[in-house]
Design an enzyme around this catalytic site. Sequence first.
Site, PDB file in Angstrom:
ATOM      1  N   LYS A  19      49.159 -45.580  -8.552  1.00 34.12           N
ATOM      2  CA  LYS A  19      48.024 -46.496  -7.718  1.00 34.12           C
ATOM      3  C   LYS A  19      48.990 -46.128  -6.338  1.00 34.12           C
ATOM      4  CE  LYS A  19      44.088 -48.583  -7.419  1.00 34.12           C
ATOM      5  NZ  LYS A  19      42.557 -48.983  -8.242  1.00 34.12           N
ATOM      6  N   ASP A  63      40.169 -47.773  -3.073  1.00 31.75           N
ATOM      7  CA  ASP A  63      39.791 -48.228  -3.566  1.00 31.75           C
ATOM      8  C   ASP A  63      40.120 -49.471  -2.981  1.00 31.75           C
ATOM      9  OD1 ASP A  63      40.908 -49.997  -6.334  1.00 31.75           O
ATOM     10  OD2 ASP A  63      41.760 -51.039  -4.220  1.00 31.75           O
TER      11      ASP A  63
HETATM   12  P1  NAP Z   1      36.116 -52.198  -0.947  1.00 31.93           P
HETATM   13  O1  NAP Z   1      34.494 -51.165  -0.709  1.00 31.93           O
HETATM   14  O2  NAP Z   1      36.634 -52.646   0.064  1.00 31.93           O
HETATM   15  O3  NAP Z   1      35.113 -53.755  -1.389  1.00 31.93           O
HETATM   16  C1  NAP Z   1      35.403 -54.688  -2.088  1.00 31.93           C
HETATM   17  C2  NAP Z   1      34.716 -55.755  -1.559  1.00 31.93           C
HETATM   18  O4  NAP Z   1      35.157 -57.044  -2.151  1.00 31.93           O
HETATM   19  C3  NAP Z   1      33.916 -56.262  -0.426  1.00 31.93           C
HETATM   20  O5  NAP Z   1      33.356 -57.003  -0.730  1.00 31.93           O
HETATM   21  C4  NAP Z   1      35.645 -58.048  -0.156  1.00 31.93           C
HETATM   22  O6  NAP Z   1      35.319 -58.388   0.184  1.00 31.93           O
HETATM   23  C5  NAP Z   1      35.219 -58.158  -1.678  1.00 31.93           C
HETATM   24  N1  NAP Z   1      36.773 -58.159  -2.100  1.00 31.93           N
HETATM   25  C6  NAP Z   1      37.878 -57.688  -2.119  1.00 31.93           C
HETATM   26  N2  NAP Z   1      38.961 -58.751  -1.990  1.00 31.93           N
HETATM   27  C7  NAP Z   1      38.360 -59.986  -1.853  1.00 31.93           C
HETATM   28  C8  NAP Z   1      39.115 -61.957  -2.232  1.00 31.93           C
HETATM   29  N3  NAP Z   1      40.479 -61.440  -2.556  1.00 31.93           N
HETATM   30  N4  NAP Z   1      37.923 -62.123  -1.824  1.00 31.93           N
HETATM   31  C9  NAP Z   1      36.902 -61.890  -2.456  1.00 31.93           C
HETATM   32  N5  NAP Z   1      36.255 -60.800  -2.111  1.00 31.93           N
HETATM   33  C10 NAP Z   1      37.396 -60.098  -1.844  1.00 31.93           C
HETATM   34  O7  NAP Z   1      36.084 -52.187  -2.664  1.00 31.93           O
HETATM   35  P2  NAP Z   1      36.301 -51.500  -3.828  1.00 31.93           P
HETATM   36  O8  NAP Z   1      36.395 -49.620  -3.888  1.00 31.93           O
HETATM   37  O9  NAP Z   1      34.347 -51.615  -4.406  1.00 31.93           O
HETATM   38  O10 NAP Z   1      36.927 -52.196  -5.326  1.00 31.93           O
HETATM   39  C11 NAP Z   1      36.652 -53.310  -5.817  1.00 31.93           C
HETATM   40  C12 NAP Z   1      37.120 -53.253  -7.524  1.00 31.93           C
HETATM   41  O11 NAP Z   1      36.809 -51.803  -7.528  1.00 31.93           O
HETATM   42  C13 NAP Z   1      38.598 -53.479  -7.025  1.00 31.93           C
HETATM   43  O12 NAP Z   1      38.982 -54.014  -8.181  1.00 31.93           O
HETATM   44  C14 NAP Z   1      39.276 -51.861  -7.400  1.00 31.93           C
HETATM   45  O13 NAP Z   1      40.140 -51.826  -7.516  1.00 31.93           O
HETATM   46  C15 NAP Z   1      38.304 -51.735  -7.687  1.00 31.93           C
HETATM   47  N6  NAP Z   1      37.601 -50.151  -8.164  1.00 31.93           N
HETATM   48  C16 NAP Z   1      37.150 -49.391  -7.240  1.00 31.93           C
HETATM   49  C17 NAP Z   1      37.781 -48.363  -7.991  1.00 31.93           C
HETATM   50  C18 NAP Z   1      35.994 -47.446  -6.559  1.00 31.93           C
HETATM   51  O14 NAP Z   1      36.359 -46.231  -7.214  1.00 31.93           O
HETATM   52  N7  NAP Z   1      36.305 -48.020  -5.705  1.00 31.93           N
HETATM   53  C19 NAP Z   1      37.259 -48.080  -9.301  1.00 31.93           C
HETATM   54  C20 NAP Z   1      37.718 -48.209 -10.086  1.00 31.93           C
HETATM   55  C21 NAP Z   1      37.737 -49.855  -9.770  1.00 31.93           C
HETATM   56  P3  NAP Z   1      35.735 -58.631   1.900  1.00 31.93           P
HETATM   57  O15 NAP Z   1      34.884 -56.758   2.539  1.00 31.93           O
HETATM   58  O16 NAP Z   1      35.185 -59.629   2.797  1.00 31.93           O
HETATM   59  O17 NAP Z   1      36.786 -58.225   2.140  1.00 31.93           O
END
Ligand code: NAP
Length: 446
Positions: free
Chosen positions: A127, A167
């Site tokens: 990561k 991510d």
């Molecule tokens: P993303 O597209 O950047 O979206 C993240 C979302 O979560 C946004 O709506 C963001 O709001 C919100 N968020 C982030 N930090 C926050 C906080 N501290 N408090 C409140 N809201 C928060 O990211 P993503 O890829 O969807 O990832 C979301 C989660 O899924 C993470 O835990 C990541 O590790 C996990 N994940 C992602 C993938 C993938 O393929 N992308 C795979 C496995 C797991 P704001 O825009 O206002 O910050």
Amino acid sequence: MLDDKVQSIYETVVRRNPGELEFHQAVREVLGSIGPVLSKHPELTRMKLVERICEPERQIIFRVPWQDDHGEVHINRGFRVEANSALGPYKGGLRFHPTVNLGIVKFLGFEQTFKNALTGLPIGGGKGGSDFDPKGRSDDEVMRFCQSFMTELYRHLGEYTDVPAGDIGVGQREIGYLFGQYKRITNRYEAGVLTGKAIPYGGSHVRTEATGYGLVFFVEEMLRTRGETLDGRTCVVSGSGNVAIYAIEKAMQLGARVVACSDSSGFVVDEDGLDVDLLKQIKEVDRSRIDQYVKHRSRARFTPDGSIWTVPCDVALPCATQNEITGTDAQVLVRSGCTVVAEGANMPTTEDGVRTFHDAGVALGPAKAANAGGVATSALEMQQNASRDNWTFEHTEQRLAGIMRDIHTLCYETADEYGTPGNYVNGANIAGFLTVAEAMAGLGLI
Ligand code: NAP
């Protein structure tokens, strides 16, 4: 309480990684499950397999200097934790968010190792990321940052070495800039070095949707064991990023009514069911805040503070960030009648929350199983890149659905075998740990 066999290992992890609370929490959760495995397999203890898994193979920290649109110089910090390569090249996303530090990246890399093992695909765990905040930055600024980040990171990457993806804060735009710079520096069209690419330059169909869709496929399997389906269920999904949007989309395709989602500024409730096209416009195209949603939907309401988990639901899908469901939130969810929780985000439920759900008989799908669809489809992207092939959307989605079914079966049956039926947390931790440990044992002391 940890089993005697792992308590001292945990204490050593805490001493050697001071202040890295999320890493301690992730280690504690896995160690909490594997006591019975070590009793059954004493050779793993003799080989110090647990201690070795808790120590990343390599930790890289580097300076990322870049210039904003006004010529001002900024210095961020870049990270890549190459956690474990027993099963394949290091594989795991990059996170760009101001909260990123070594402990966060280490926890994510640790989790990723077991998640990748559960997919059954040949990928190790890693990561990375940076404390850079893309929010409010122009495309040019994001591109300059990504180019500077890759100018250091490229020397550690390779399709057989380390293969990052997206991510939080890293989507297709960022992956494009990162891949462009990698290609330019190395003079190699090594498409398999990064996943989550756009289709015209080596991306895979379904990769954008994969984590959210995979999460919902996993939920369908959880419900199936109870003789239920998603059809007609009320869901709440936190976040409105990549994982959240496609979890909402697939849940609605399967007949669920998804009534709430959020970002870090607050949450929206739309009792008519969320309009996913509107969400995509606001988040993917306009890169705007979630309160914009209520301007287009007269019956929806926006709440700037408070917890989204106060919105009653049958199924809760945390898809934002770590530790977003506290013990109190979990109690509220249980009281409102929620019976299934599946983690789209990584480690979104605190230890208190996990205990509350288990005590109440709520089925809890842990992140390392439930959100593995993203990395699994990344591995499918690598397969397509290696064979210079491009599969259809339908074929790739079928592969994803099959992988999620298999992960569910593995976790479900492992939980049963180790005397904790229905406990997906134990099932995922044990099955993931055993796969990695067996490979490490076979590879010798390296
Ligand atoms: P993303 O597209 O950047 O979206 C993240 C979302 O979560 C946004 O709506 C963001 O709001 C919100 N968020 C982030 N930090 C926050 C906080 N501290 N408090 C409140 N809201 C928060 O990211 P993503 O890829 O969807 O990832 C979301 C989660 O899924 C993470 O835990 C990541 O590790 C996990 N994940 C992602 C993938 C993938 O393929 N992308 C795979 C496995 C797991 P704001 O825009 O206002 O910050």
